[in-house]
Design a protein around this motif. Structure first.
Motif, PDB file in Angstrom:
ATOM      1  N   VAL A  57      45.271  -6.831 -24.385  1.00 18.37           N
ATOM      2  CA  VAL A  57      45.158  -7.128 -25.810  1.00 18.37           C
ATOM      3  C   VAL A  57      46.276  -8.080 -26.209  1.00 18.37           C
ATOM      4  CG1 VAL A  57      44.056  -4.942 -26.431  1.00 18.37           C
ATOM      5  CG2 VAL A  57      46.546  -5.119 -26.506  1.00 18.37           C
ATOM      6  N   TYR A  61      46.586  -7.450 -32.013  1.00 17.52           N
ATOM      7  CA  TYR A  61      45.971  -6.119 -32.032  1.00 17.52           C
ATOM      8  C   TYR A  61      46.880  -5.120 -32.740  1.00 17.52           C
ATOM      9  CZ  TYR A  61      44.379  -1.569 -30.427  1.00 17.52           C
ATOM     10  OH  TYR A  61      43.964  -0.266 -30.382  1.00 17.52           O
ATOM     11  N   LYS A  66      43.150  -5.748 -34.906  1.00 20.10           N
ATOM     12  CA  LYS A  66      41.988  -6.172 -34.138  1.00 20.10           C
ATOM     13  C   LYS A  66      42.450  -6.842 -32.858  1.00 20.10           C
ATOM     14  CE  LYS A  66      41.813 -10.547 -36.539  1.00 20.10           C
ATOM     15  NZ  LYS A  66      41.098 -11.461 -37.359  1.00 20.10           N
ATOM     16  N   GLN A  67      41.570  -6.917 -31.907  1.00 18.49           N
ATOM     17  CA  GLN A  67      41.895  -7.578 -30.649  1.00 18.49           C
ATOM     18  C   GLN A  67      41.687  -9.067 -30.828  1.00 18.49           C
ATOM     19  OE1 GLN A  67      40.621  -5.555 -27.177  1.00 18.49           O
ATOM     20  NE2 GLN A  67      40.372  -7.430 -26.024  1.00 18.49           N
TER      21      GLN A  67
END
Length: 123
Positions: A57, A61, A66-67
Motif C-alpha cells: 500500500v 492509505y 484509501k489505497q
C-alpha cells in the motif's frame, strides 16, 4: 482512523500475528503492539516505508483512507516517481512537514549532544 488501527487491520487481513509482522519489520513485538494500540503516536519514516512495502500500500492509505497505488507493482517506489528526468512528489504535505520537523529535531539534538560532550571534557 488512526495509523495503528490501519496497520492492525492489514496485519489481520494478511493473517499475521504481531510477532510475525514485528519480525518481518525488524522491530520488537511490544513496539508493534504500542503502535497498533495508539500508545506510540510517532512512527519512524523508514518503518512506515517497510509497512507500506509489506502490505503493498502507499502512504496515502494511512493518511487518506484509501489505497493510492500498489508499491510492489510500482517497483518499490513509495513516495516519488520519475517524470521526464524530474520527480513528482506523491507524499501528502503533512507527512513531508512531519519529516522536516523530525530531521530538524535530530540536528538540534546532535548539536546539544556535542555541547554537552564539550562541557564534560572541560571538567
Amino acid at each position: 482512523m488512526e495509523v495503528g488501527i490501519k496497520i492492525k487491520r492489514l496485519r489481520e487481513q494478511h493473517k499475521l500475528s504481531q510477532p510475525e509482522l514485528a519480525h518481518k519489520l525488524g522491530i520488537a513485538q511490544t513496539t508493534l503492539s504500542n503502535i497498533e494500540s495508539g500508545q506510540t503516536q510517532k512512527i519512524d519514516f523508514a518503518l512506515m516505508d517497510k509497512i507500506c512495502k509489506e502490505f503493498d500500500v502507499d502512504f496515502g492509505y494511512f493518511t487518506e483512507g484509501k489505497q493510492v497505488n500498489k508499491v510492489k507493482t510500482n517497483e518499490g517506489s513509495v513516495g516519488v516517481i520519475g517524470y521526464n528526468q524530474g520527480t513528482i512528489n506523491l507524499f501528502p504535505e503533512d507527512i513531508i512537514e512531519q519529516i522536516k520537523v523530525l530531521v530538524e529535531d535530530s540536528k538540534n539534538k546532535d548539536v546539544r549532544i556535542k555541547e554537552l560532550e564539550a562541557l564534560l571534557n572541560n571538567k
